[in-house]
Design a protein around this motif. Structure first.
Motif, PDB file in Angstrom:
ATOM      1  N   VAL A 170       0.845  -1.196   0.000  1.00  0.00           N
ATOM      2  CA  VAL A 170       0.000   0.000   0.000  1.00  0.00           C
ATOM      3  C   VAL A 170       0.875   1.238   0.000  1.00  0.00           C
ATOM      4  CG1 VAL A 170      -1.405   1.427   1.555  1.00  0.00           C
ATOM      5  CG2 VAL A 170      -2.098  -0.920   1.048  1.00  0.00           C
ATOM      6  N   LEU A 171       0.523   2.194  -0.840  1.00  0.00           N
ATOM      7  CA  LEU A 171       1.146   3.514  -0.795  1.00  0.00           C
ATOM      8  C   LEU A 171       0.048   4.499  -0.421  1.00  0.00           C
ATOM      9  CD1 LEU A 171       3.211   5.751  -1.321  1.00  0.00           C
ATOM     10  CD2 LEU A 171       2.850   5.430  -3.768  1.00  0.00           C
ATOM     11  N   ARG A 172       0.064   4.913   0.858  1.00  0.00           N
ATOM     12  CA  ARG A 172      -1.003   5.792   1.355  1.00  0.00           C
ATOM     13  C   ARG A 172      -0.475   7.214   1.409  1.00  0.00           C
ATOM     14  NH1 ARG A 172      -2.862   7.384   6.653  1.00  0.00           N
ATOM     15  NH2 ARG A 172      -5.114   7.784   6.608  1.00  0.00           N
ATOM     16  N   SER A 173      -0.958   8.040   0.495  1.00  0.00           N
ATOM     17  CA  SER A 173      -0.412   9.399   0.417  1.00  0.00           C
ATOM     18  C   SER A 173      -1.271  10.286  -0.451  1.00  0.00           C
ATOM     19  CB  SER A 173       0.995   9.344  -0.183  1.00  0.00           C
ATOM     20  OG  SER A 173       1.567  10.620  -0.202  1.00  0.00           O
ATOM     21  N   LYS A 174      -1.221  11.583  -0.174  1.00  0.00           N
ATOM     22  CA  LYS A 174      -1.680  12.515  -1.186  1.00  0.00           C
ATOM     23  C   LYS A 174      -0.509  12.777  -2.123  1.00  0.00           C
ATOM     24  CE  LYS A 174      -1.433  16.483   2.050  1.00  0.00           C
ATOM     25  NZ  LYS A 174      -0.385  17.356   1.600  1.00  0.00           N
ATOM     26  N   ASN A 175      -0.747  13.547  -3.170  1.00  0.00           N
ATOM     27  CA  ASN A 175       0.318  13.752  -4.153  1.00  0.00           C
ATOM     28  C   ASN A 175       1.502  14.494  -3.540  1.00  0.00           C
ATOM     29  OD1 ASN A 175      -1.380  12.591  -5.961  1.00  0.00           O
ATOM     30  ND2 ASN A 175      -1.662  14.403  -7.251  1.00  0.00           N
ATOM     31  N   SER A 176       2.699  14.010  -3.831  1.00  0.00           N
ATOM     32  CA  SER A 176       3.928  14.673  -3.398  1.00  0.00           C
ATOM     33  C   SER A 176       5.061  14.067  -4.196  1.00  0.00           C
ATOM     34  CB  SER A 176       4.174  14.437  -1.902  1.00  0.00           C
ATOM     35  OG  SER A 176       4.511  13.064  -1.679  1.00  0.00           O
ATOM     36  N   PRO A 196      -2.132   2.146  -4.557  1.00  0.00           N
ATOM     37  CA  PRO A 196      -2.134   3.540  -4.101  1.00  0.00           C
ATOM     38  C   PRO A 196      -3.455   3.803  -3.385  1.00  0.00           C
ATOM     39  CG  PRO A 196      -1.741   3.358  -6.499  1.00  0.00           C
ATOM     40  CD  PRO A 196      -2.309   2.053  -6.026  1.00  0.00           C
ATOM     41  N   LEU A 197      -3.360   4.323  -2.157  1.00  0.00           N
ATOM     42  CA  LEU A 197      -4.552   4.390  -1.301  1.00  0.00           C
ATOM     43  C   LEU A 197      -4.914   5.829  -0.949  1.00  0.00           C
ATOM     44  CD1 LEU A 197      -6.433   2.328   0.232  1.00  0.00           C
ATOM     45  CD2 LEU A 197      -4.963   2.712   2.216  1.00  0.00           C
ATOM     46  N   ILE A 241      -2.205  -7.725   1.073  1.00  0.00           N
ATOM     47  CA  ILE A 241      -1.225  -6.660   1.290  1.00  0.00           C
ATOM     48  C   ILE A 241      -0.271  -7.069   2.405  1.00  0.00           C
ATOM     49  CG2 ILE A 241      -0.936  -4.270   2.076  1.00  0.00           C
ATOM     50  CD1 ILE A 241      -2.120  -4.551  -0.761  1.00  0.00           C
ATOM     51  N   SER A 242       1.044  -6.962   2.142  1.00  0.00           N
ATOM     52  CA  SER A 242       2.037  -7.307   3.166  1.00  0.00           C
ATOM     53  C   SER A 242       2.694  -6.077   3.784  1.00  0.00           C
ATOM     54  CB  SER A 242       3.150  -8.169   2.562  1.00  0.00           C
ATOM     55  OG  SER A 242       2.592  -9.223   1.813  1.00  0.00           O
ATOM     56  N   PHE A 243       2.766  -4.989   3.007  1.00  0.00           N
ATOM     57  CA  PHE A 243       3.498  -3.806   3.472  1.00  0.00           C
ATOM     58  C   PHE A 243       2.652  -2.547   3.290  1.00  0.00           C
ATOM     59  CE2 PHE A 243       6.702  -6.793   1.900  1.00  0.00           C
ATOM     60  CZ  PHE A 243       7.596  -6.845   2.968  1.00  0.00           C
ATOM     61  N   VAL A 244       2.886  -1.574   4.190  1.00  0.00           N
ATOM     62  CA  VAL A 244       2.219  -0.280   4.055  1.00  0.00           C
ATOM     63  C   VAL A 244       3.252   0.834   4.138  1.00  0.00           C
ATOM     64  CG1 VAL A 244       0.549   1.317   5.050  1.00  0.00           C
ATOM     65  CG2 VAL A 244       0.082  -1.148   5.080  1.00  0.00           C
ATOM     66  N   LEU A 245       3.329   1.621   3.082  1.00  0.00           N
ATOM     67  CA  LEU A 245       4.139   2.843   3.115  1.00  0.00           C
ATOM     68  C   LEU A 245       3.171   4.001   3.303  1.00  0.00           C
ATOM     69  CD1 LEU A 245       6.788   4.401   2.755  1.00  0.00           C
ATOM     70  CD2 LEU A 245       6.369   4.382   0.280  1.00  0.00           C
ATOM     71  N   ASP A 288       7.712  12.634  -2.922  1.00  0.00           N
ATOM     72  CA  ASP A 288       8.013  11.322  -2.338  1.00  0.00           C
ATOM     73  C   ASP A 288       7.020  10.262  -2.799  1.00  0.00           C
ATOM     74  OD1 ASP A 288      10.305  11.951  -0.976  1.00  0.00           O
ATOM     75  OD2 ASP A 288       9.270  12.488   0.884  1.00  0.00           O
ATOM     76  N   ALA A 289       5.748  10.650  -2.925  1.00  0.00           N
ATOM     77  CA  ALA A 289       4.736   9.679  -3.355  1.00  0.00           C
ATOM     78  C   ALA A 289       4.987   9.257  -4.801  1.00  0.00           C
ATOM     79  CB  ALA A 289       3.340  10.268  -3.199  1.00  0.00           C
ATOM     80  N   LEU A 290       5.378  10.200  -5.635  1.00  0.00           N
ATOM     81  CA  LEU A 290       5.661   9.858  -7.030  1.00  0.00           C
ATOM     82  C   LEU A 290       6.887   8.940  -7.119  1.00  0.00           C
ATOM     83  CD1 LEU A 290       5.135  10.386 -10.122  1.00  0.00           C
ATOM     84  CD2 LEU A 290       7.102  11.913  -9.933  1.00  0.00           C
ATOM     85  N   LEU A 291       7.971   9.314  -6.404  1.00  0.00           N
ATOM     86  CA  LEU A 291       9.179   8.485  -6.425  1.00  0.00           C
ATOM     87  C   LEU A 291       8.882   7.093  -5.890  1.00  0.00           C
ATOM     88  CD1 LEU A 291      11.847  11.034  -5.125  1.00  0.00           C
ATOM     89  CD2 LEU A 291      11.541  10.212  -7.473  1.00  0.00           C
ATOM     90  N   SER A 292       8.068   7.028  -4.842  1.00  0.00           N
ATOM     91  CA  SER A 292       7.728   5.731  -4.255  1.00  0.00           C
ATOM     92  C   SER A 292       6.917   4.889  -5.236  1.00  0.00           C
ATOM     93  CB  SER A 292       6.937   5.911  -2.962  1.00  0.00           C
ATOM     94  OG  SER A 292       7.707   6.641  -2.033  1.00  0.00           O
TER      95      SER A 292
END
Ligand code: 4YB
Length: 456
Positions: free
Chosen positions: A58-64, A83-84, A102-106, A66-70
């Motif tokens: 999971v990639l939990r983020s608003k746009n940034s 993307p959450l 899901i195993s991981f959450v960023l 770091d979120a794009l690079l991730s």
């Protein structure tokens, strides 16, 4: 000429044109080589934390930035990326994530949910940073905004994302001198669509960072906007002069809107698409009619019993659930969209969602028919019509409006009564509460209905 892609698109860009501009975010300007170095070290960091090919992340983020690079780095690890939307409540995530393996959450929000999956951190490393480019690998899972029940996770391959980008770029001019603002959320297909077009065209991606959209647009040639965003932009005193192309979608696109924007010097593109199709499948340059044009390259549209069916190279491979892919098409590969539509004068018209249809005193009401007329009023920028229970009629329409201050509902109703048959006239008007916005790109009709019920 079409170029074969044999490597991760950002790596290929870094090889072919290392010093061309790739990305702008605030004071940062990176060329493709800069970008690749960041993505590589971040990906190596994820791999060191245990992320491996096929792992659900999971990639939990608003746009940034770091979120794009991730996003890019996680793809490069071969992970199955979800993307959450940070606005989704904890309870829903607890129910949903196990089904999605899901195993991981960023979590980049600064206010992480407490979940049982292993947390990931942004950490740079300098070791193995990439698995091989396999276009048929499931790369992303994007949640649908289903009106009832748990959202479904549309699983797209890398090649489906690229096919989506090729379709749009076959229509909208976008080349390496242009820049597209990441103007919609990366957790939605509309944001991811921007990323894949950027990678495919080798253009510049612009991140707004702390700036608001209006300010960020001042250095962009392209943006994707939902109709309400473009309305707001047109109400500003100064329209961003650099902005030449706007791709619209996600909801009915009022003719009044595109006419005004074209007058302000922007070329408007009217699109129709959905999560399952990785954004736009049909589009046209705005003109005097309210249709969405023709299917793009690689996409087919058919109408059956007024329902829009889609077959496309950008279609998700299925809905991911408990380790397998549930089919989203019929046996012939057609996705039944639940959107009502038809062909007129050689183009596709969207009438509304079949699920929104309700009956009032025996008459069928498609709320979108009423909404279209409401937003053609100069003081109304957004309109929702929902049913309320009524003893005599079964249901009756109620309107919820995003309108300019000073609009008198009685006058609006009089104006509307000259344009609509009586059974379609709303029995009440309400102002749209800001609390109903959910951080997504649209407002949920279910939540509007629930809110209306609390009023009566
Ligand atoms: C429509 C509609 C239309 C969708 N008329 N109803 O890159 C893009 O395509 C883009 C650019 C700008 C803004 C949005 C986009 C999108 O991706 C939109 C994709 C989307 O909204 N997906 S969704 O799964 O959240 O909703 C899909 C539904 O939205 C459709 O099934 C339709 O009901 C509705 N919709 N475009 C009328 N032009």
């Amino acid at each position: 000429a079409e170029q074969m892609i044999n490597d991760w698109p950002w790596r290929e860009r870094a090889n072919r044109s290392p010093f061309a501009m790739a990305l702008k975010a605030g004071d940062i300007t990176w060329c493709w080589r800069d970008l690749q170095h960041r993505v590589d070290s971040l990906a190596a960091g994820f791999i060191q934390q245990g992320v491996s090919e096929g792992a659900g992340v999971v990639l939990r983020s608003k746009n940034s930035l770091d979120a794009l690079l991730s996003y890019l780095a996680l793809l490069q690890t071969g992970a199955r990326l979800l993307p959450l939307n940070p606005q989704l409540p904890q309870g829903l995530c607890e129910k949903l994530l196990p089904q999605l393996d899901i195993s991981f959450v960023l979590d980049l929000t600064g206010q992480p949910l407490s979940l049982s999956q292993t947390p990931l951190h942004l950490r740079n490393a300098f070791s193995v940073s990439c698995v091989s480019w396999q276009p048929e690998r499931i790369a992303t899972m994007t949640l649908t905004s289903g009106s009832s029940g748990l959202p479904k996770a549309a699983a797209h391959t890398l090649s489906a994302h690229l096919a989506s980008a090729r379709g749009v770029l076959g229509l909208i001019p976008f080349t390496h001198n242009d820049s597209w603002l990441l103007s919609l959320p990366q957790f939605h297909v509309s944001g991811q669509g921007i990323i894949w077009r950027w990678l495919t065209a080798g253009a510049t991606l612009v991140l707004a960072g702390d700036k608001n959209i209006e300010t960020a647009l001042a250095e962009c040639s392209h943006a994707s906007l939902v109709p309400t965003q473009l309305w707001r932009l047109l109400q500003q005193t100064a329209f961003p002069a650099s902005l030449r192309h706007v791709l619209l979608g996600g909801a009915q696109i009022p003719l009044e809107l595109t006419t005004q924007a074209e007058k302000a010097g922007v070329q408007c593109w009217c699109g129709y698409g959905m999560t399952e199709t990785a954004s736009t499948v049909a589009a046209k340059r705005a003109d005097a009619s309210a249709g969405v044009g023709m299917p793009l390259a690689g996409k087919d549209v058919r109408i059956s019993d007024e329902e829009i069916l889609i077959r496309a190279d950008s279609l998700a491979a299925g809905y991911w659930k408990n380790g397998s892919l549930m089919p989203l098409t019929d046996a012939d590969g057609w996705l039944h969209t639940r959107d009502r539509g038809g062909w007129h004068a050689g183009e596709l018209f969207i009438a509304g969602r079949l699920d929104n249809l309700f009956f009032s005193g025996g008459e069928g009401i498609q709320p979108e028919d009423i909404e279209k007329v409401l937003v053609s009023h100069p003081q109304v920028s957004q309109a929702f019509v929902v049913p309320v229970a009524d003893e005599q009629f079964g249901h009756r329409p109620v309107a919820v409006l995003d309108a300019q201050a000073g609009l008198v509902y009685a006058e609006l109703n009089l104006w509307l009564s000259r344009k609509l048959p009586h059974f379609q006239l709303p029995v009440a008007y309400h102002a749209l509460p800001e609390t109903l916005a959910q951080g997504g790109i649209k407002i949920s009709r279910l939540r509007i209905r629930q809110w209306i019920e609390t009023l009566t």
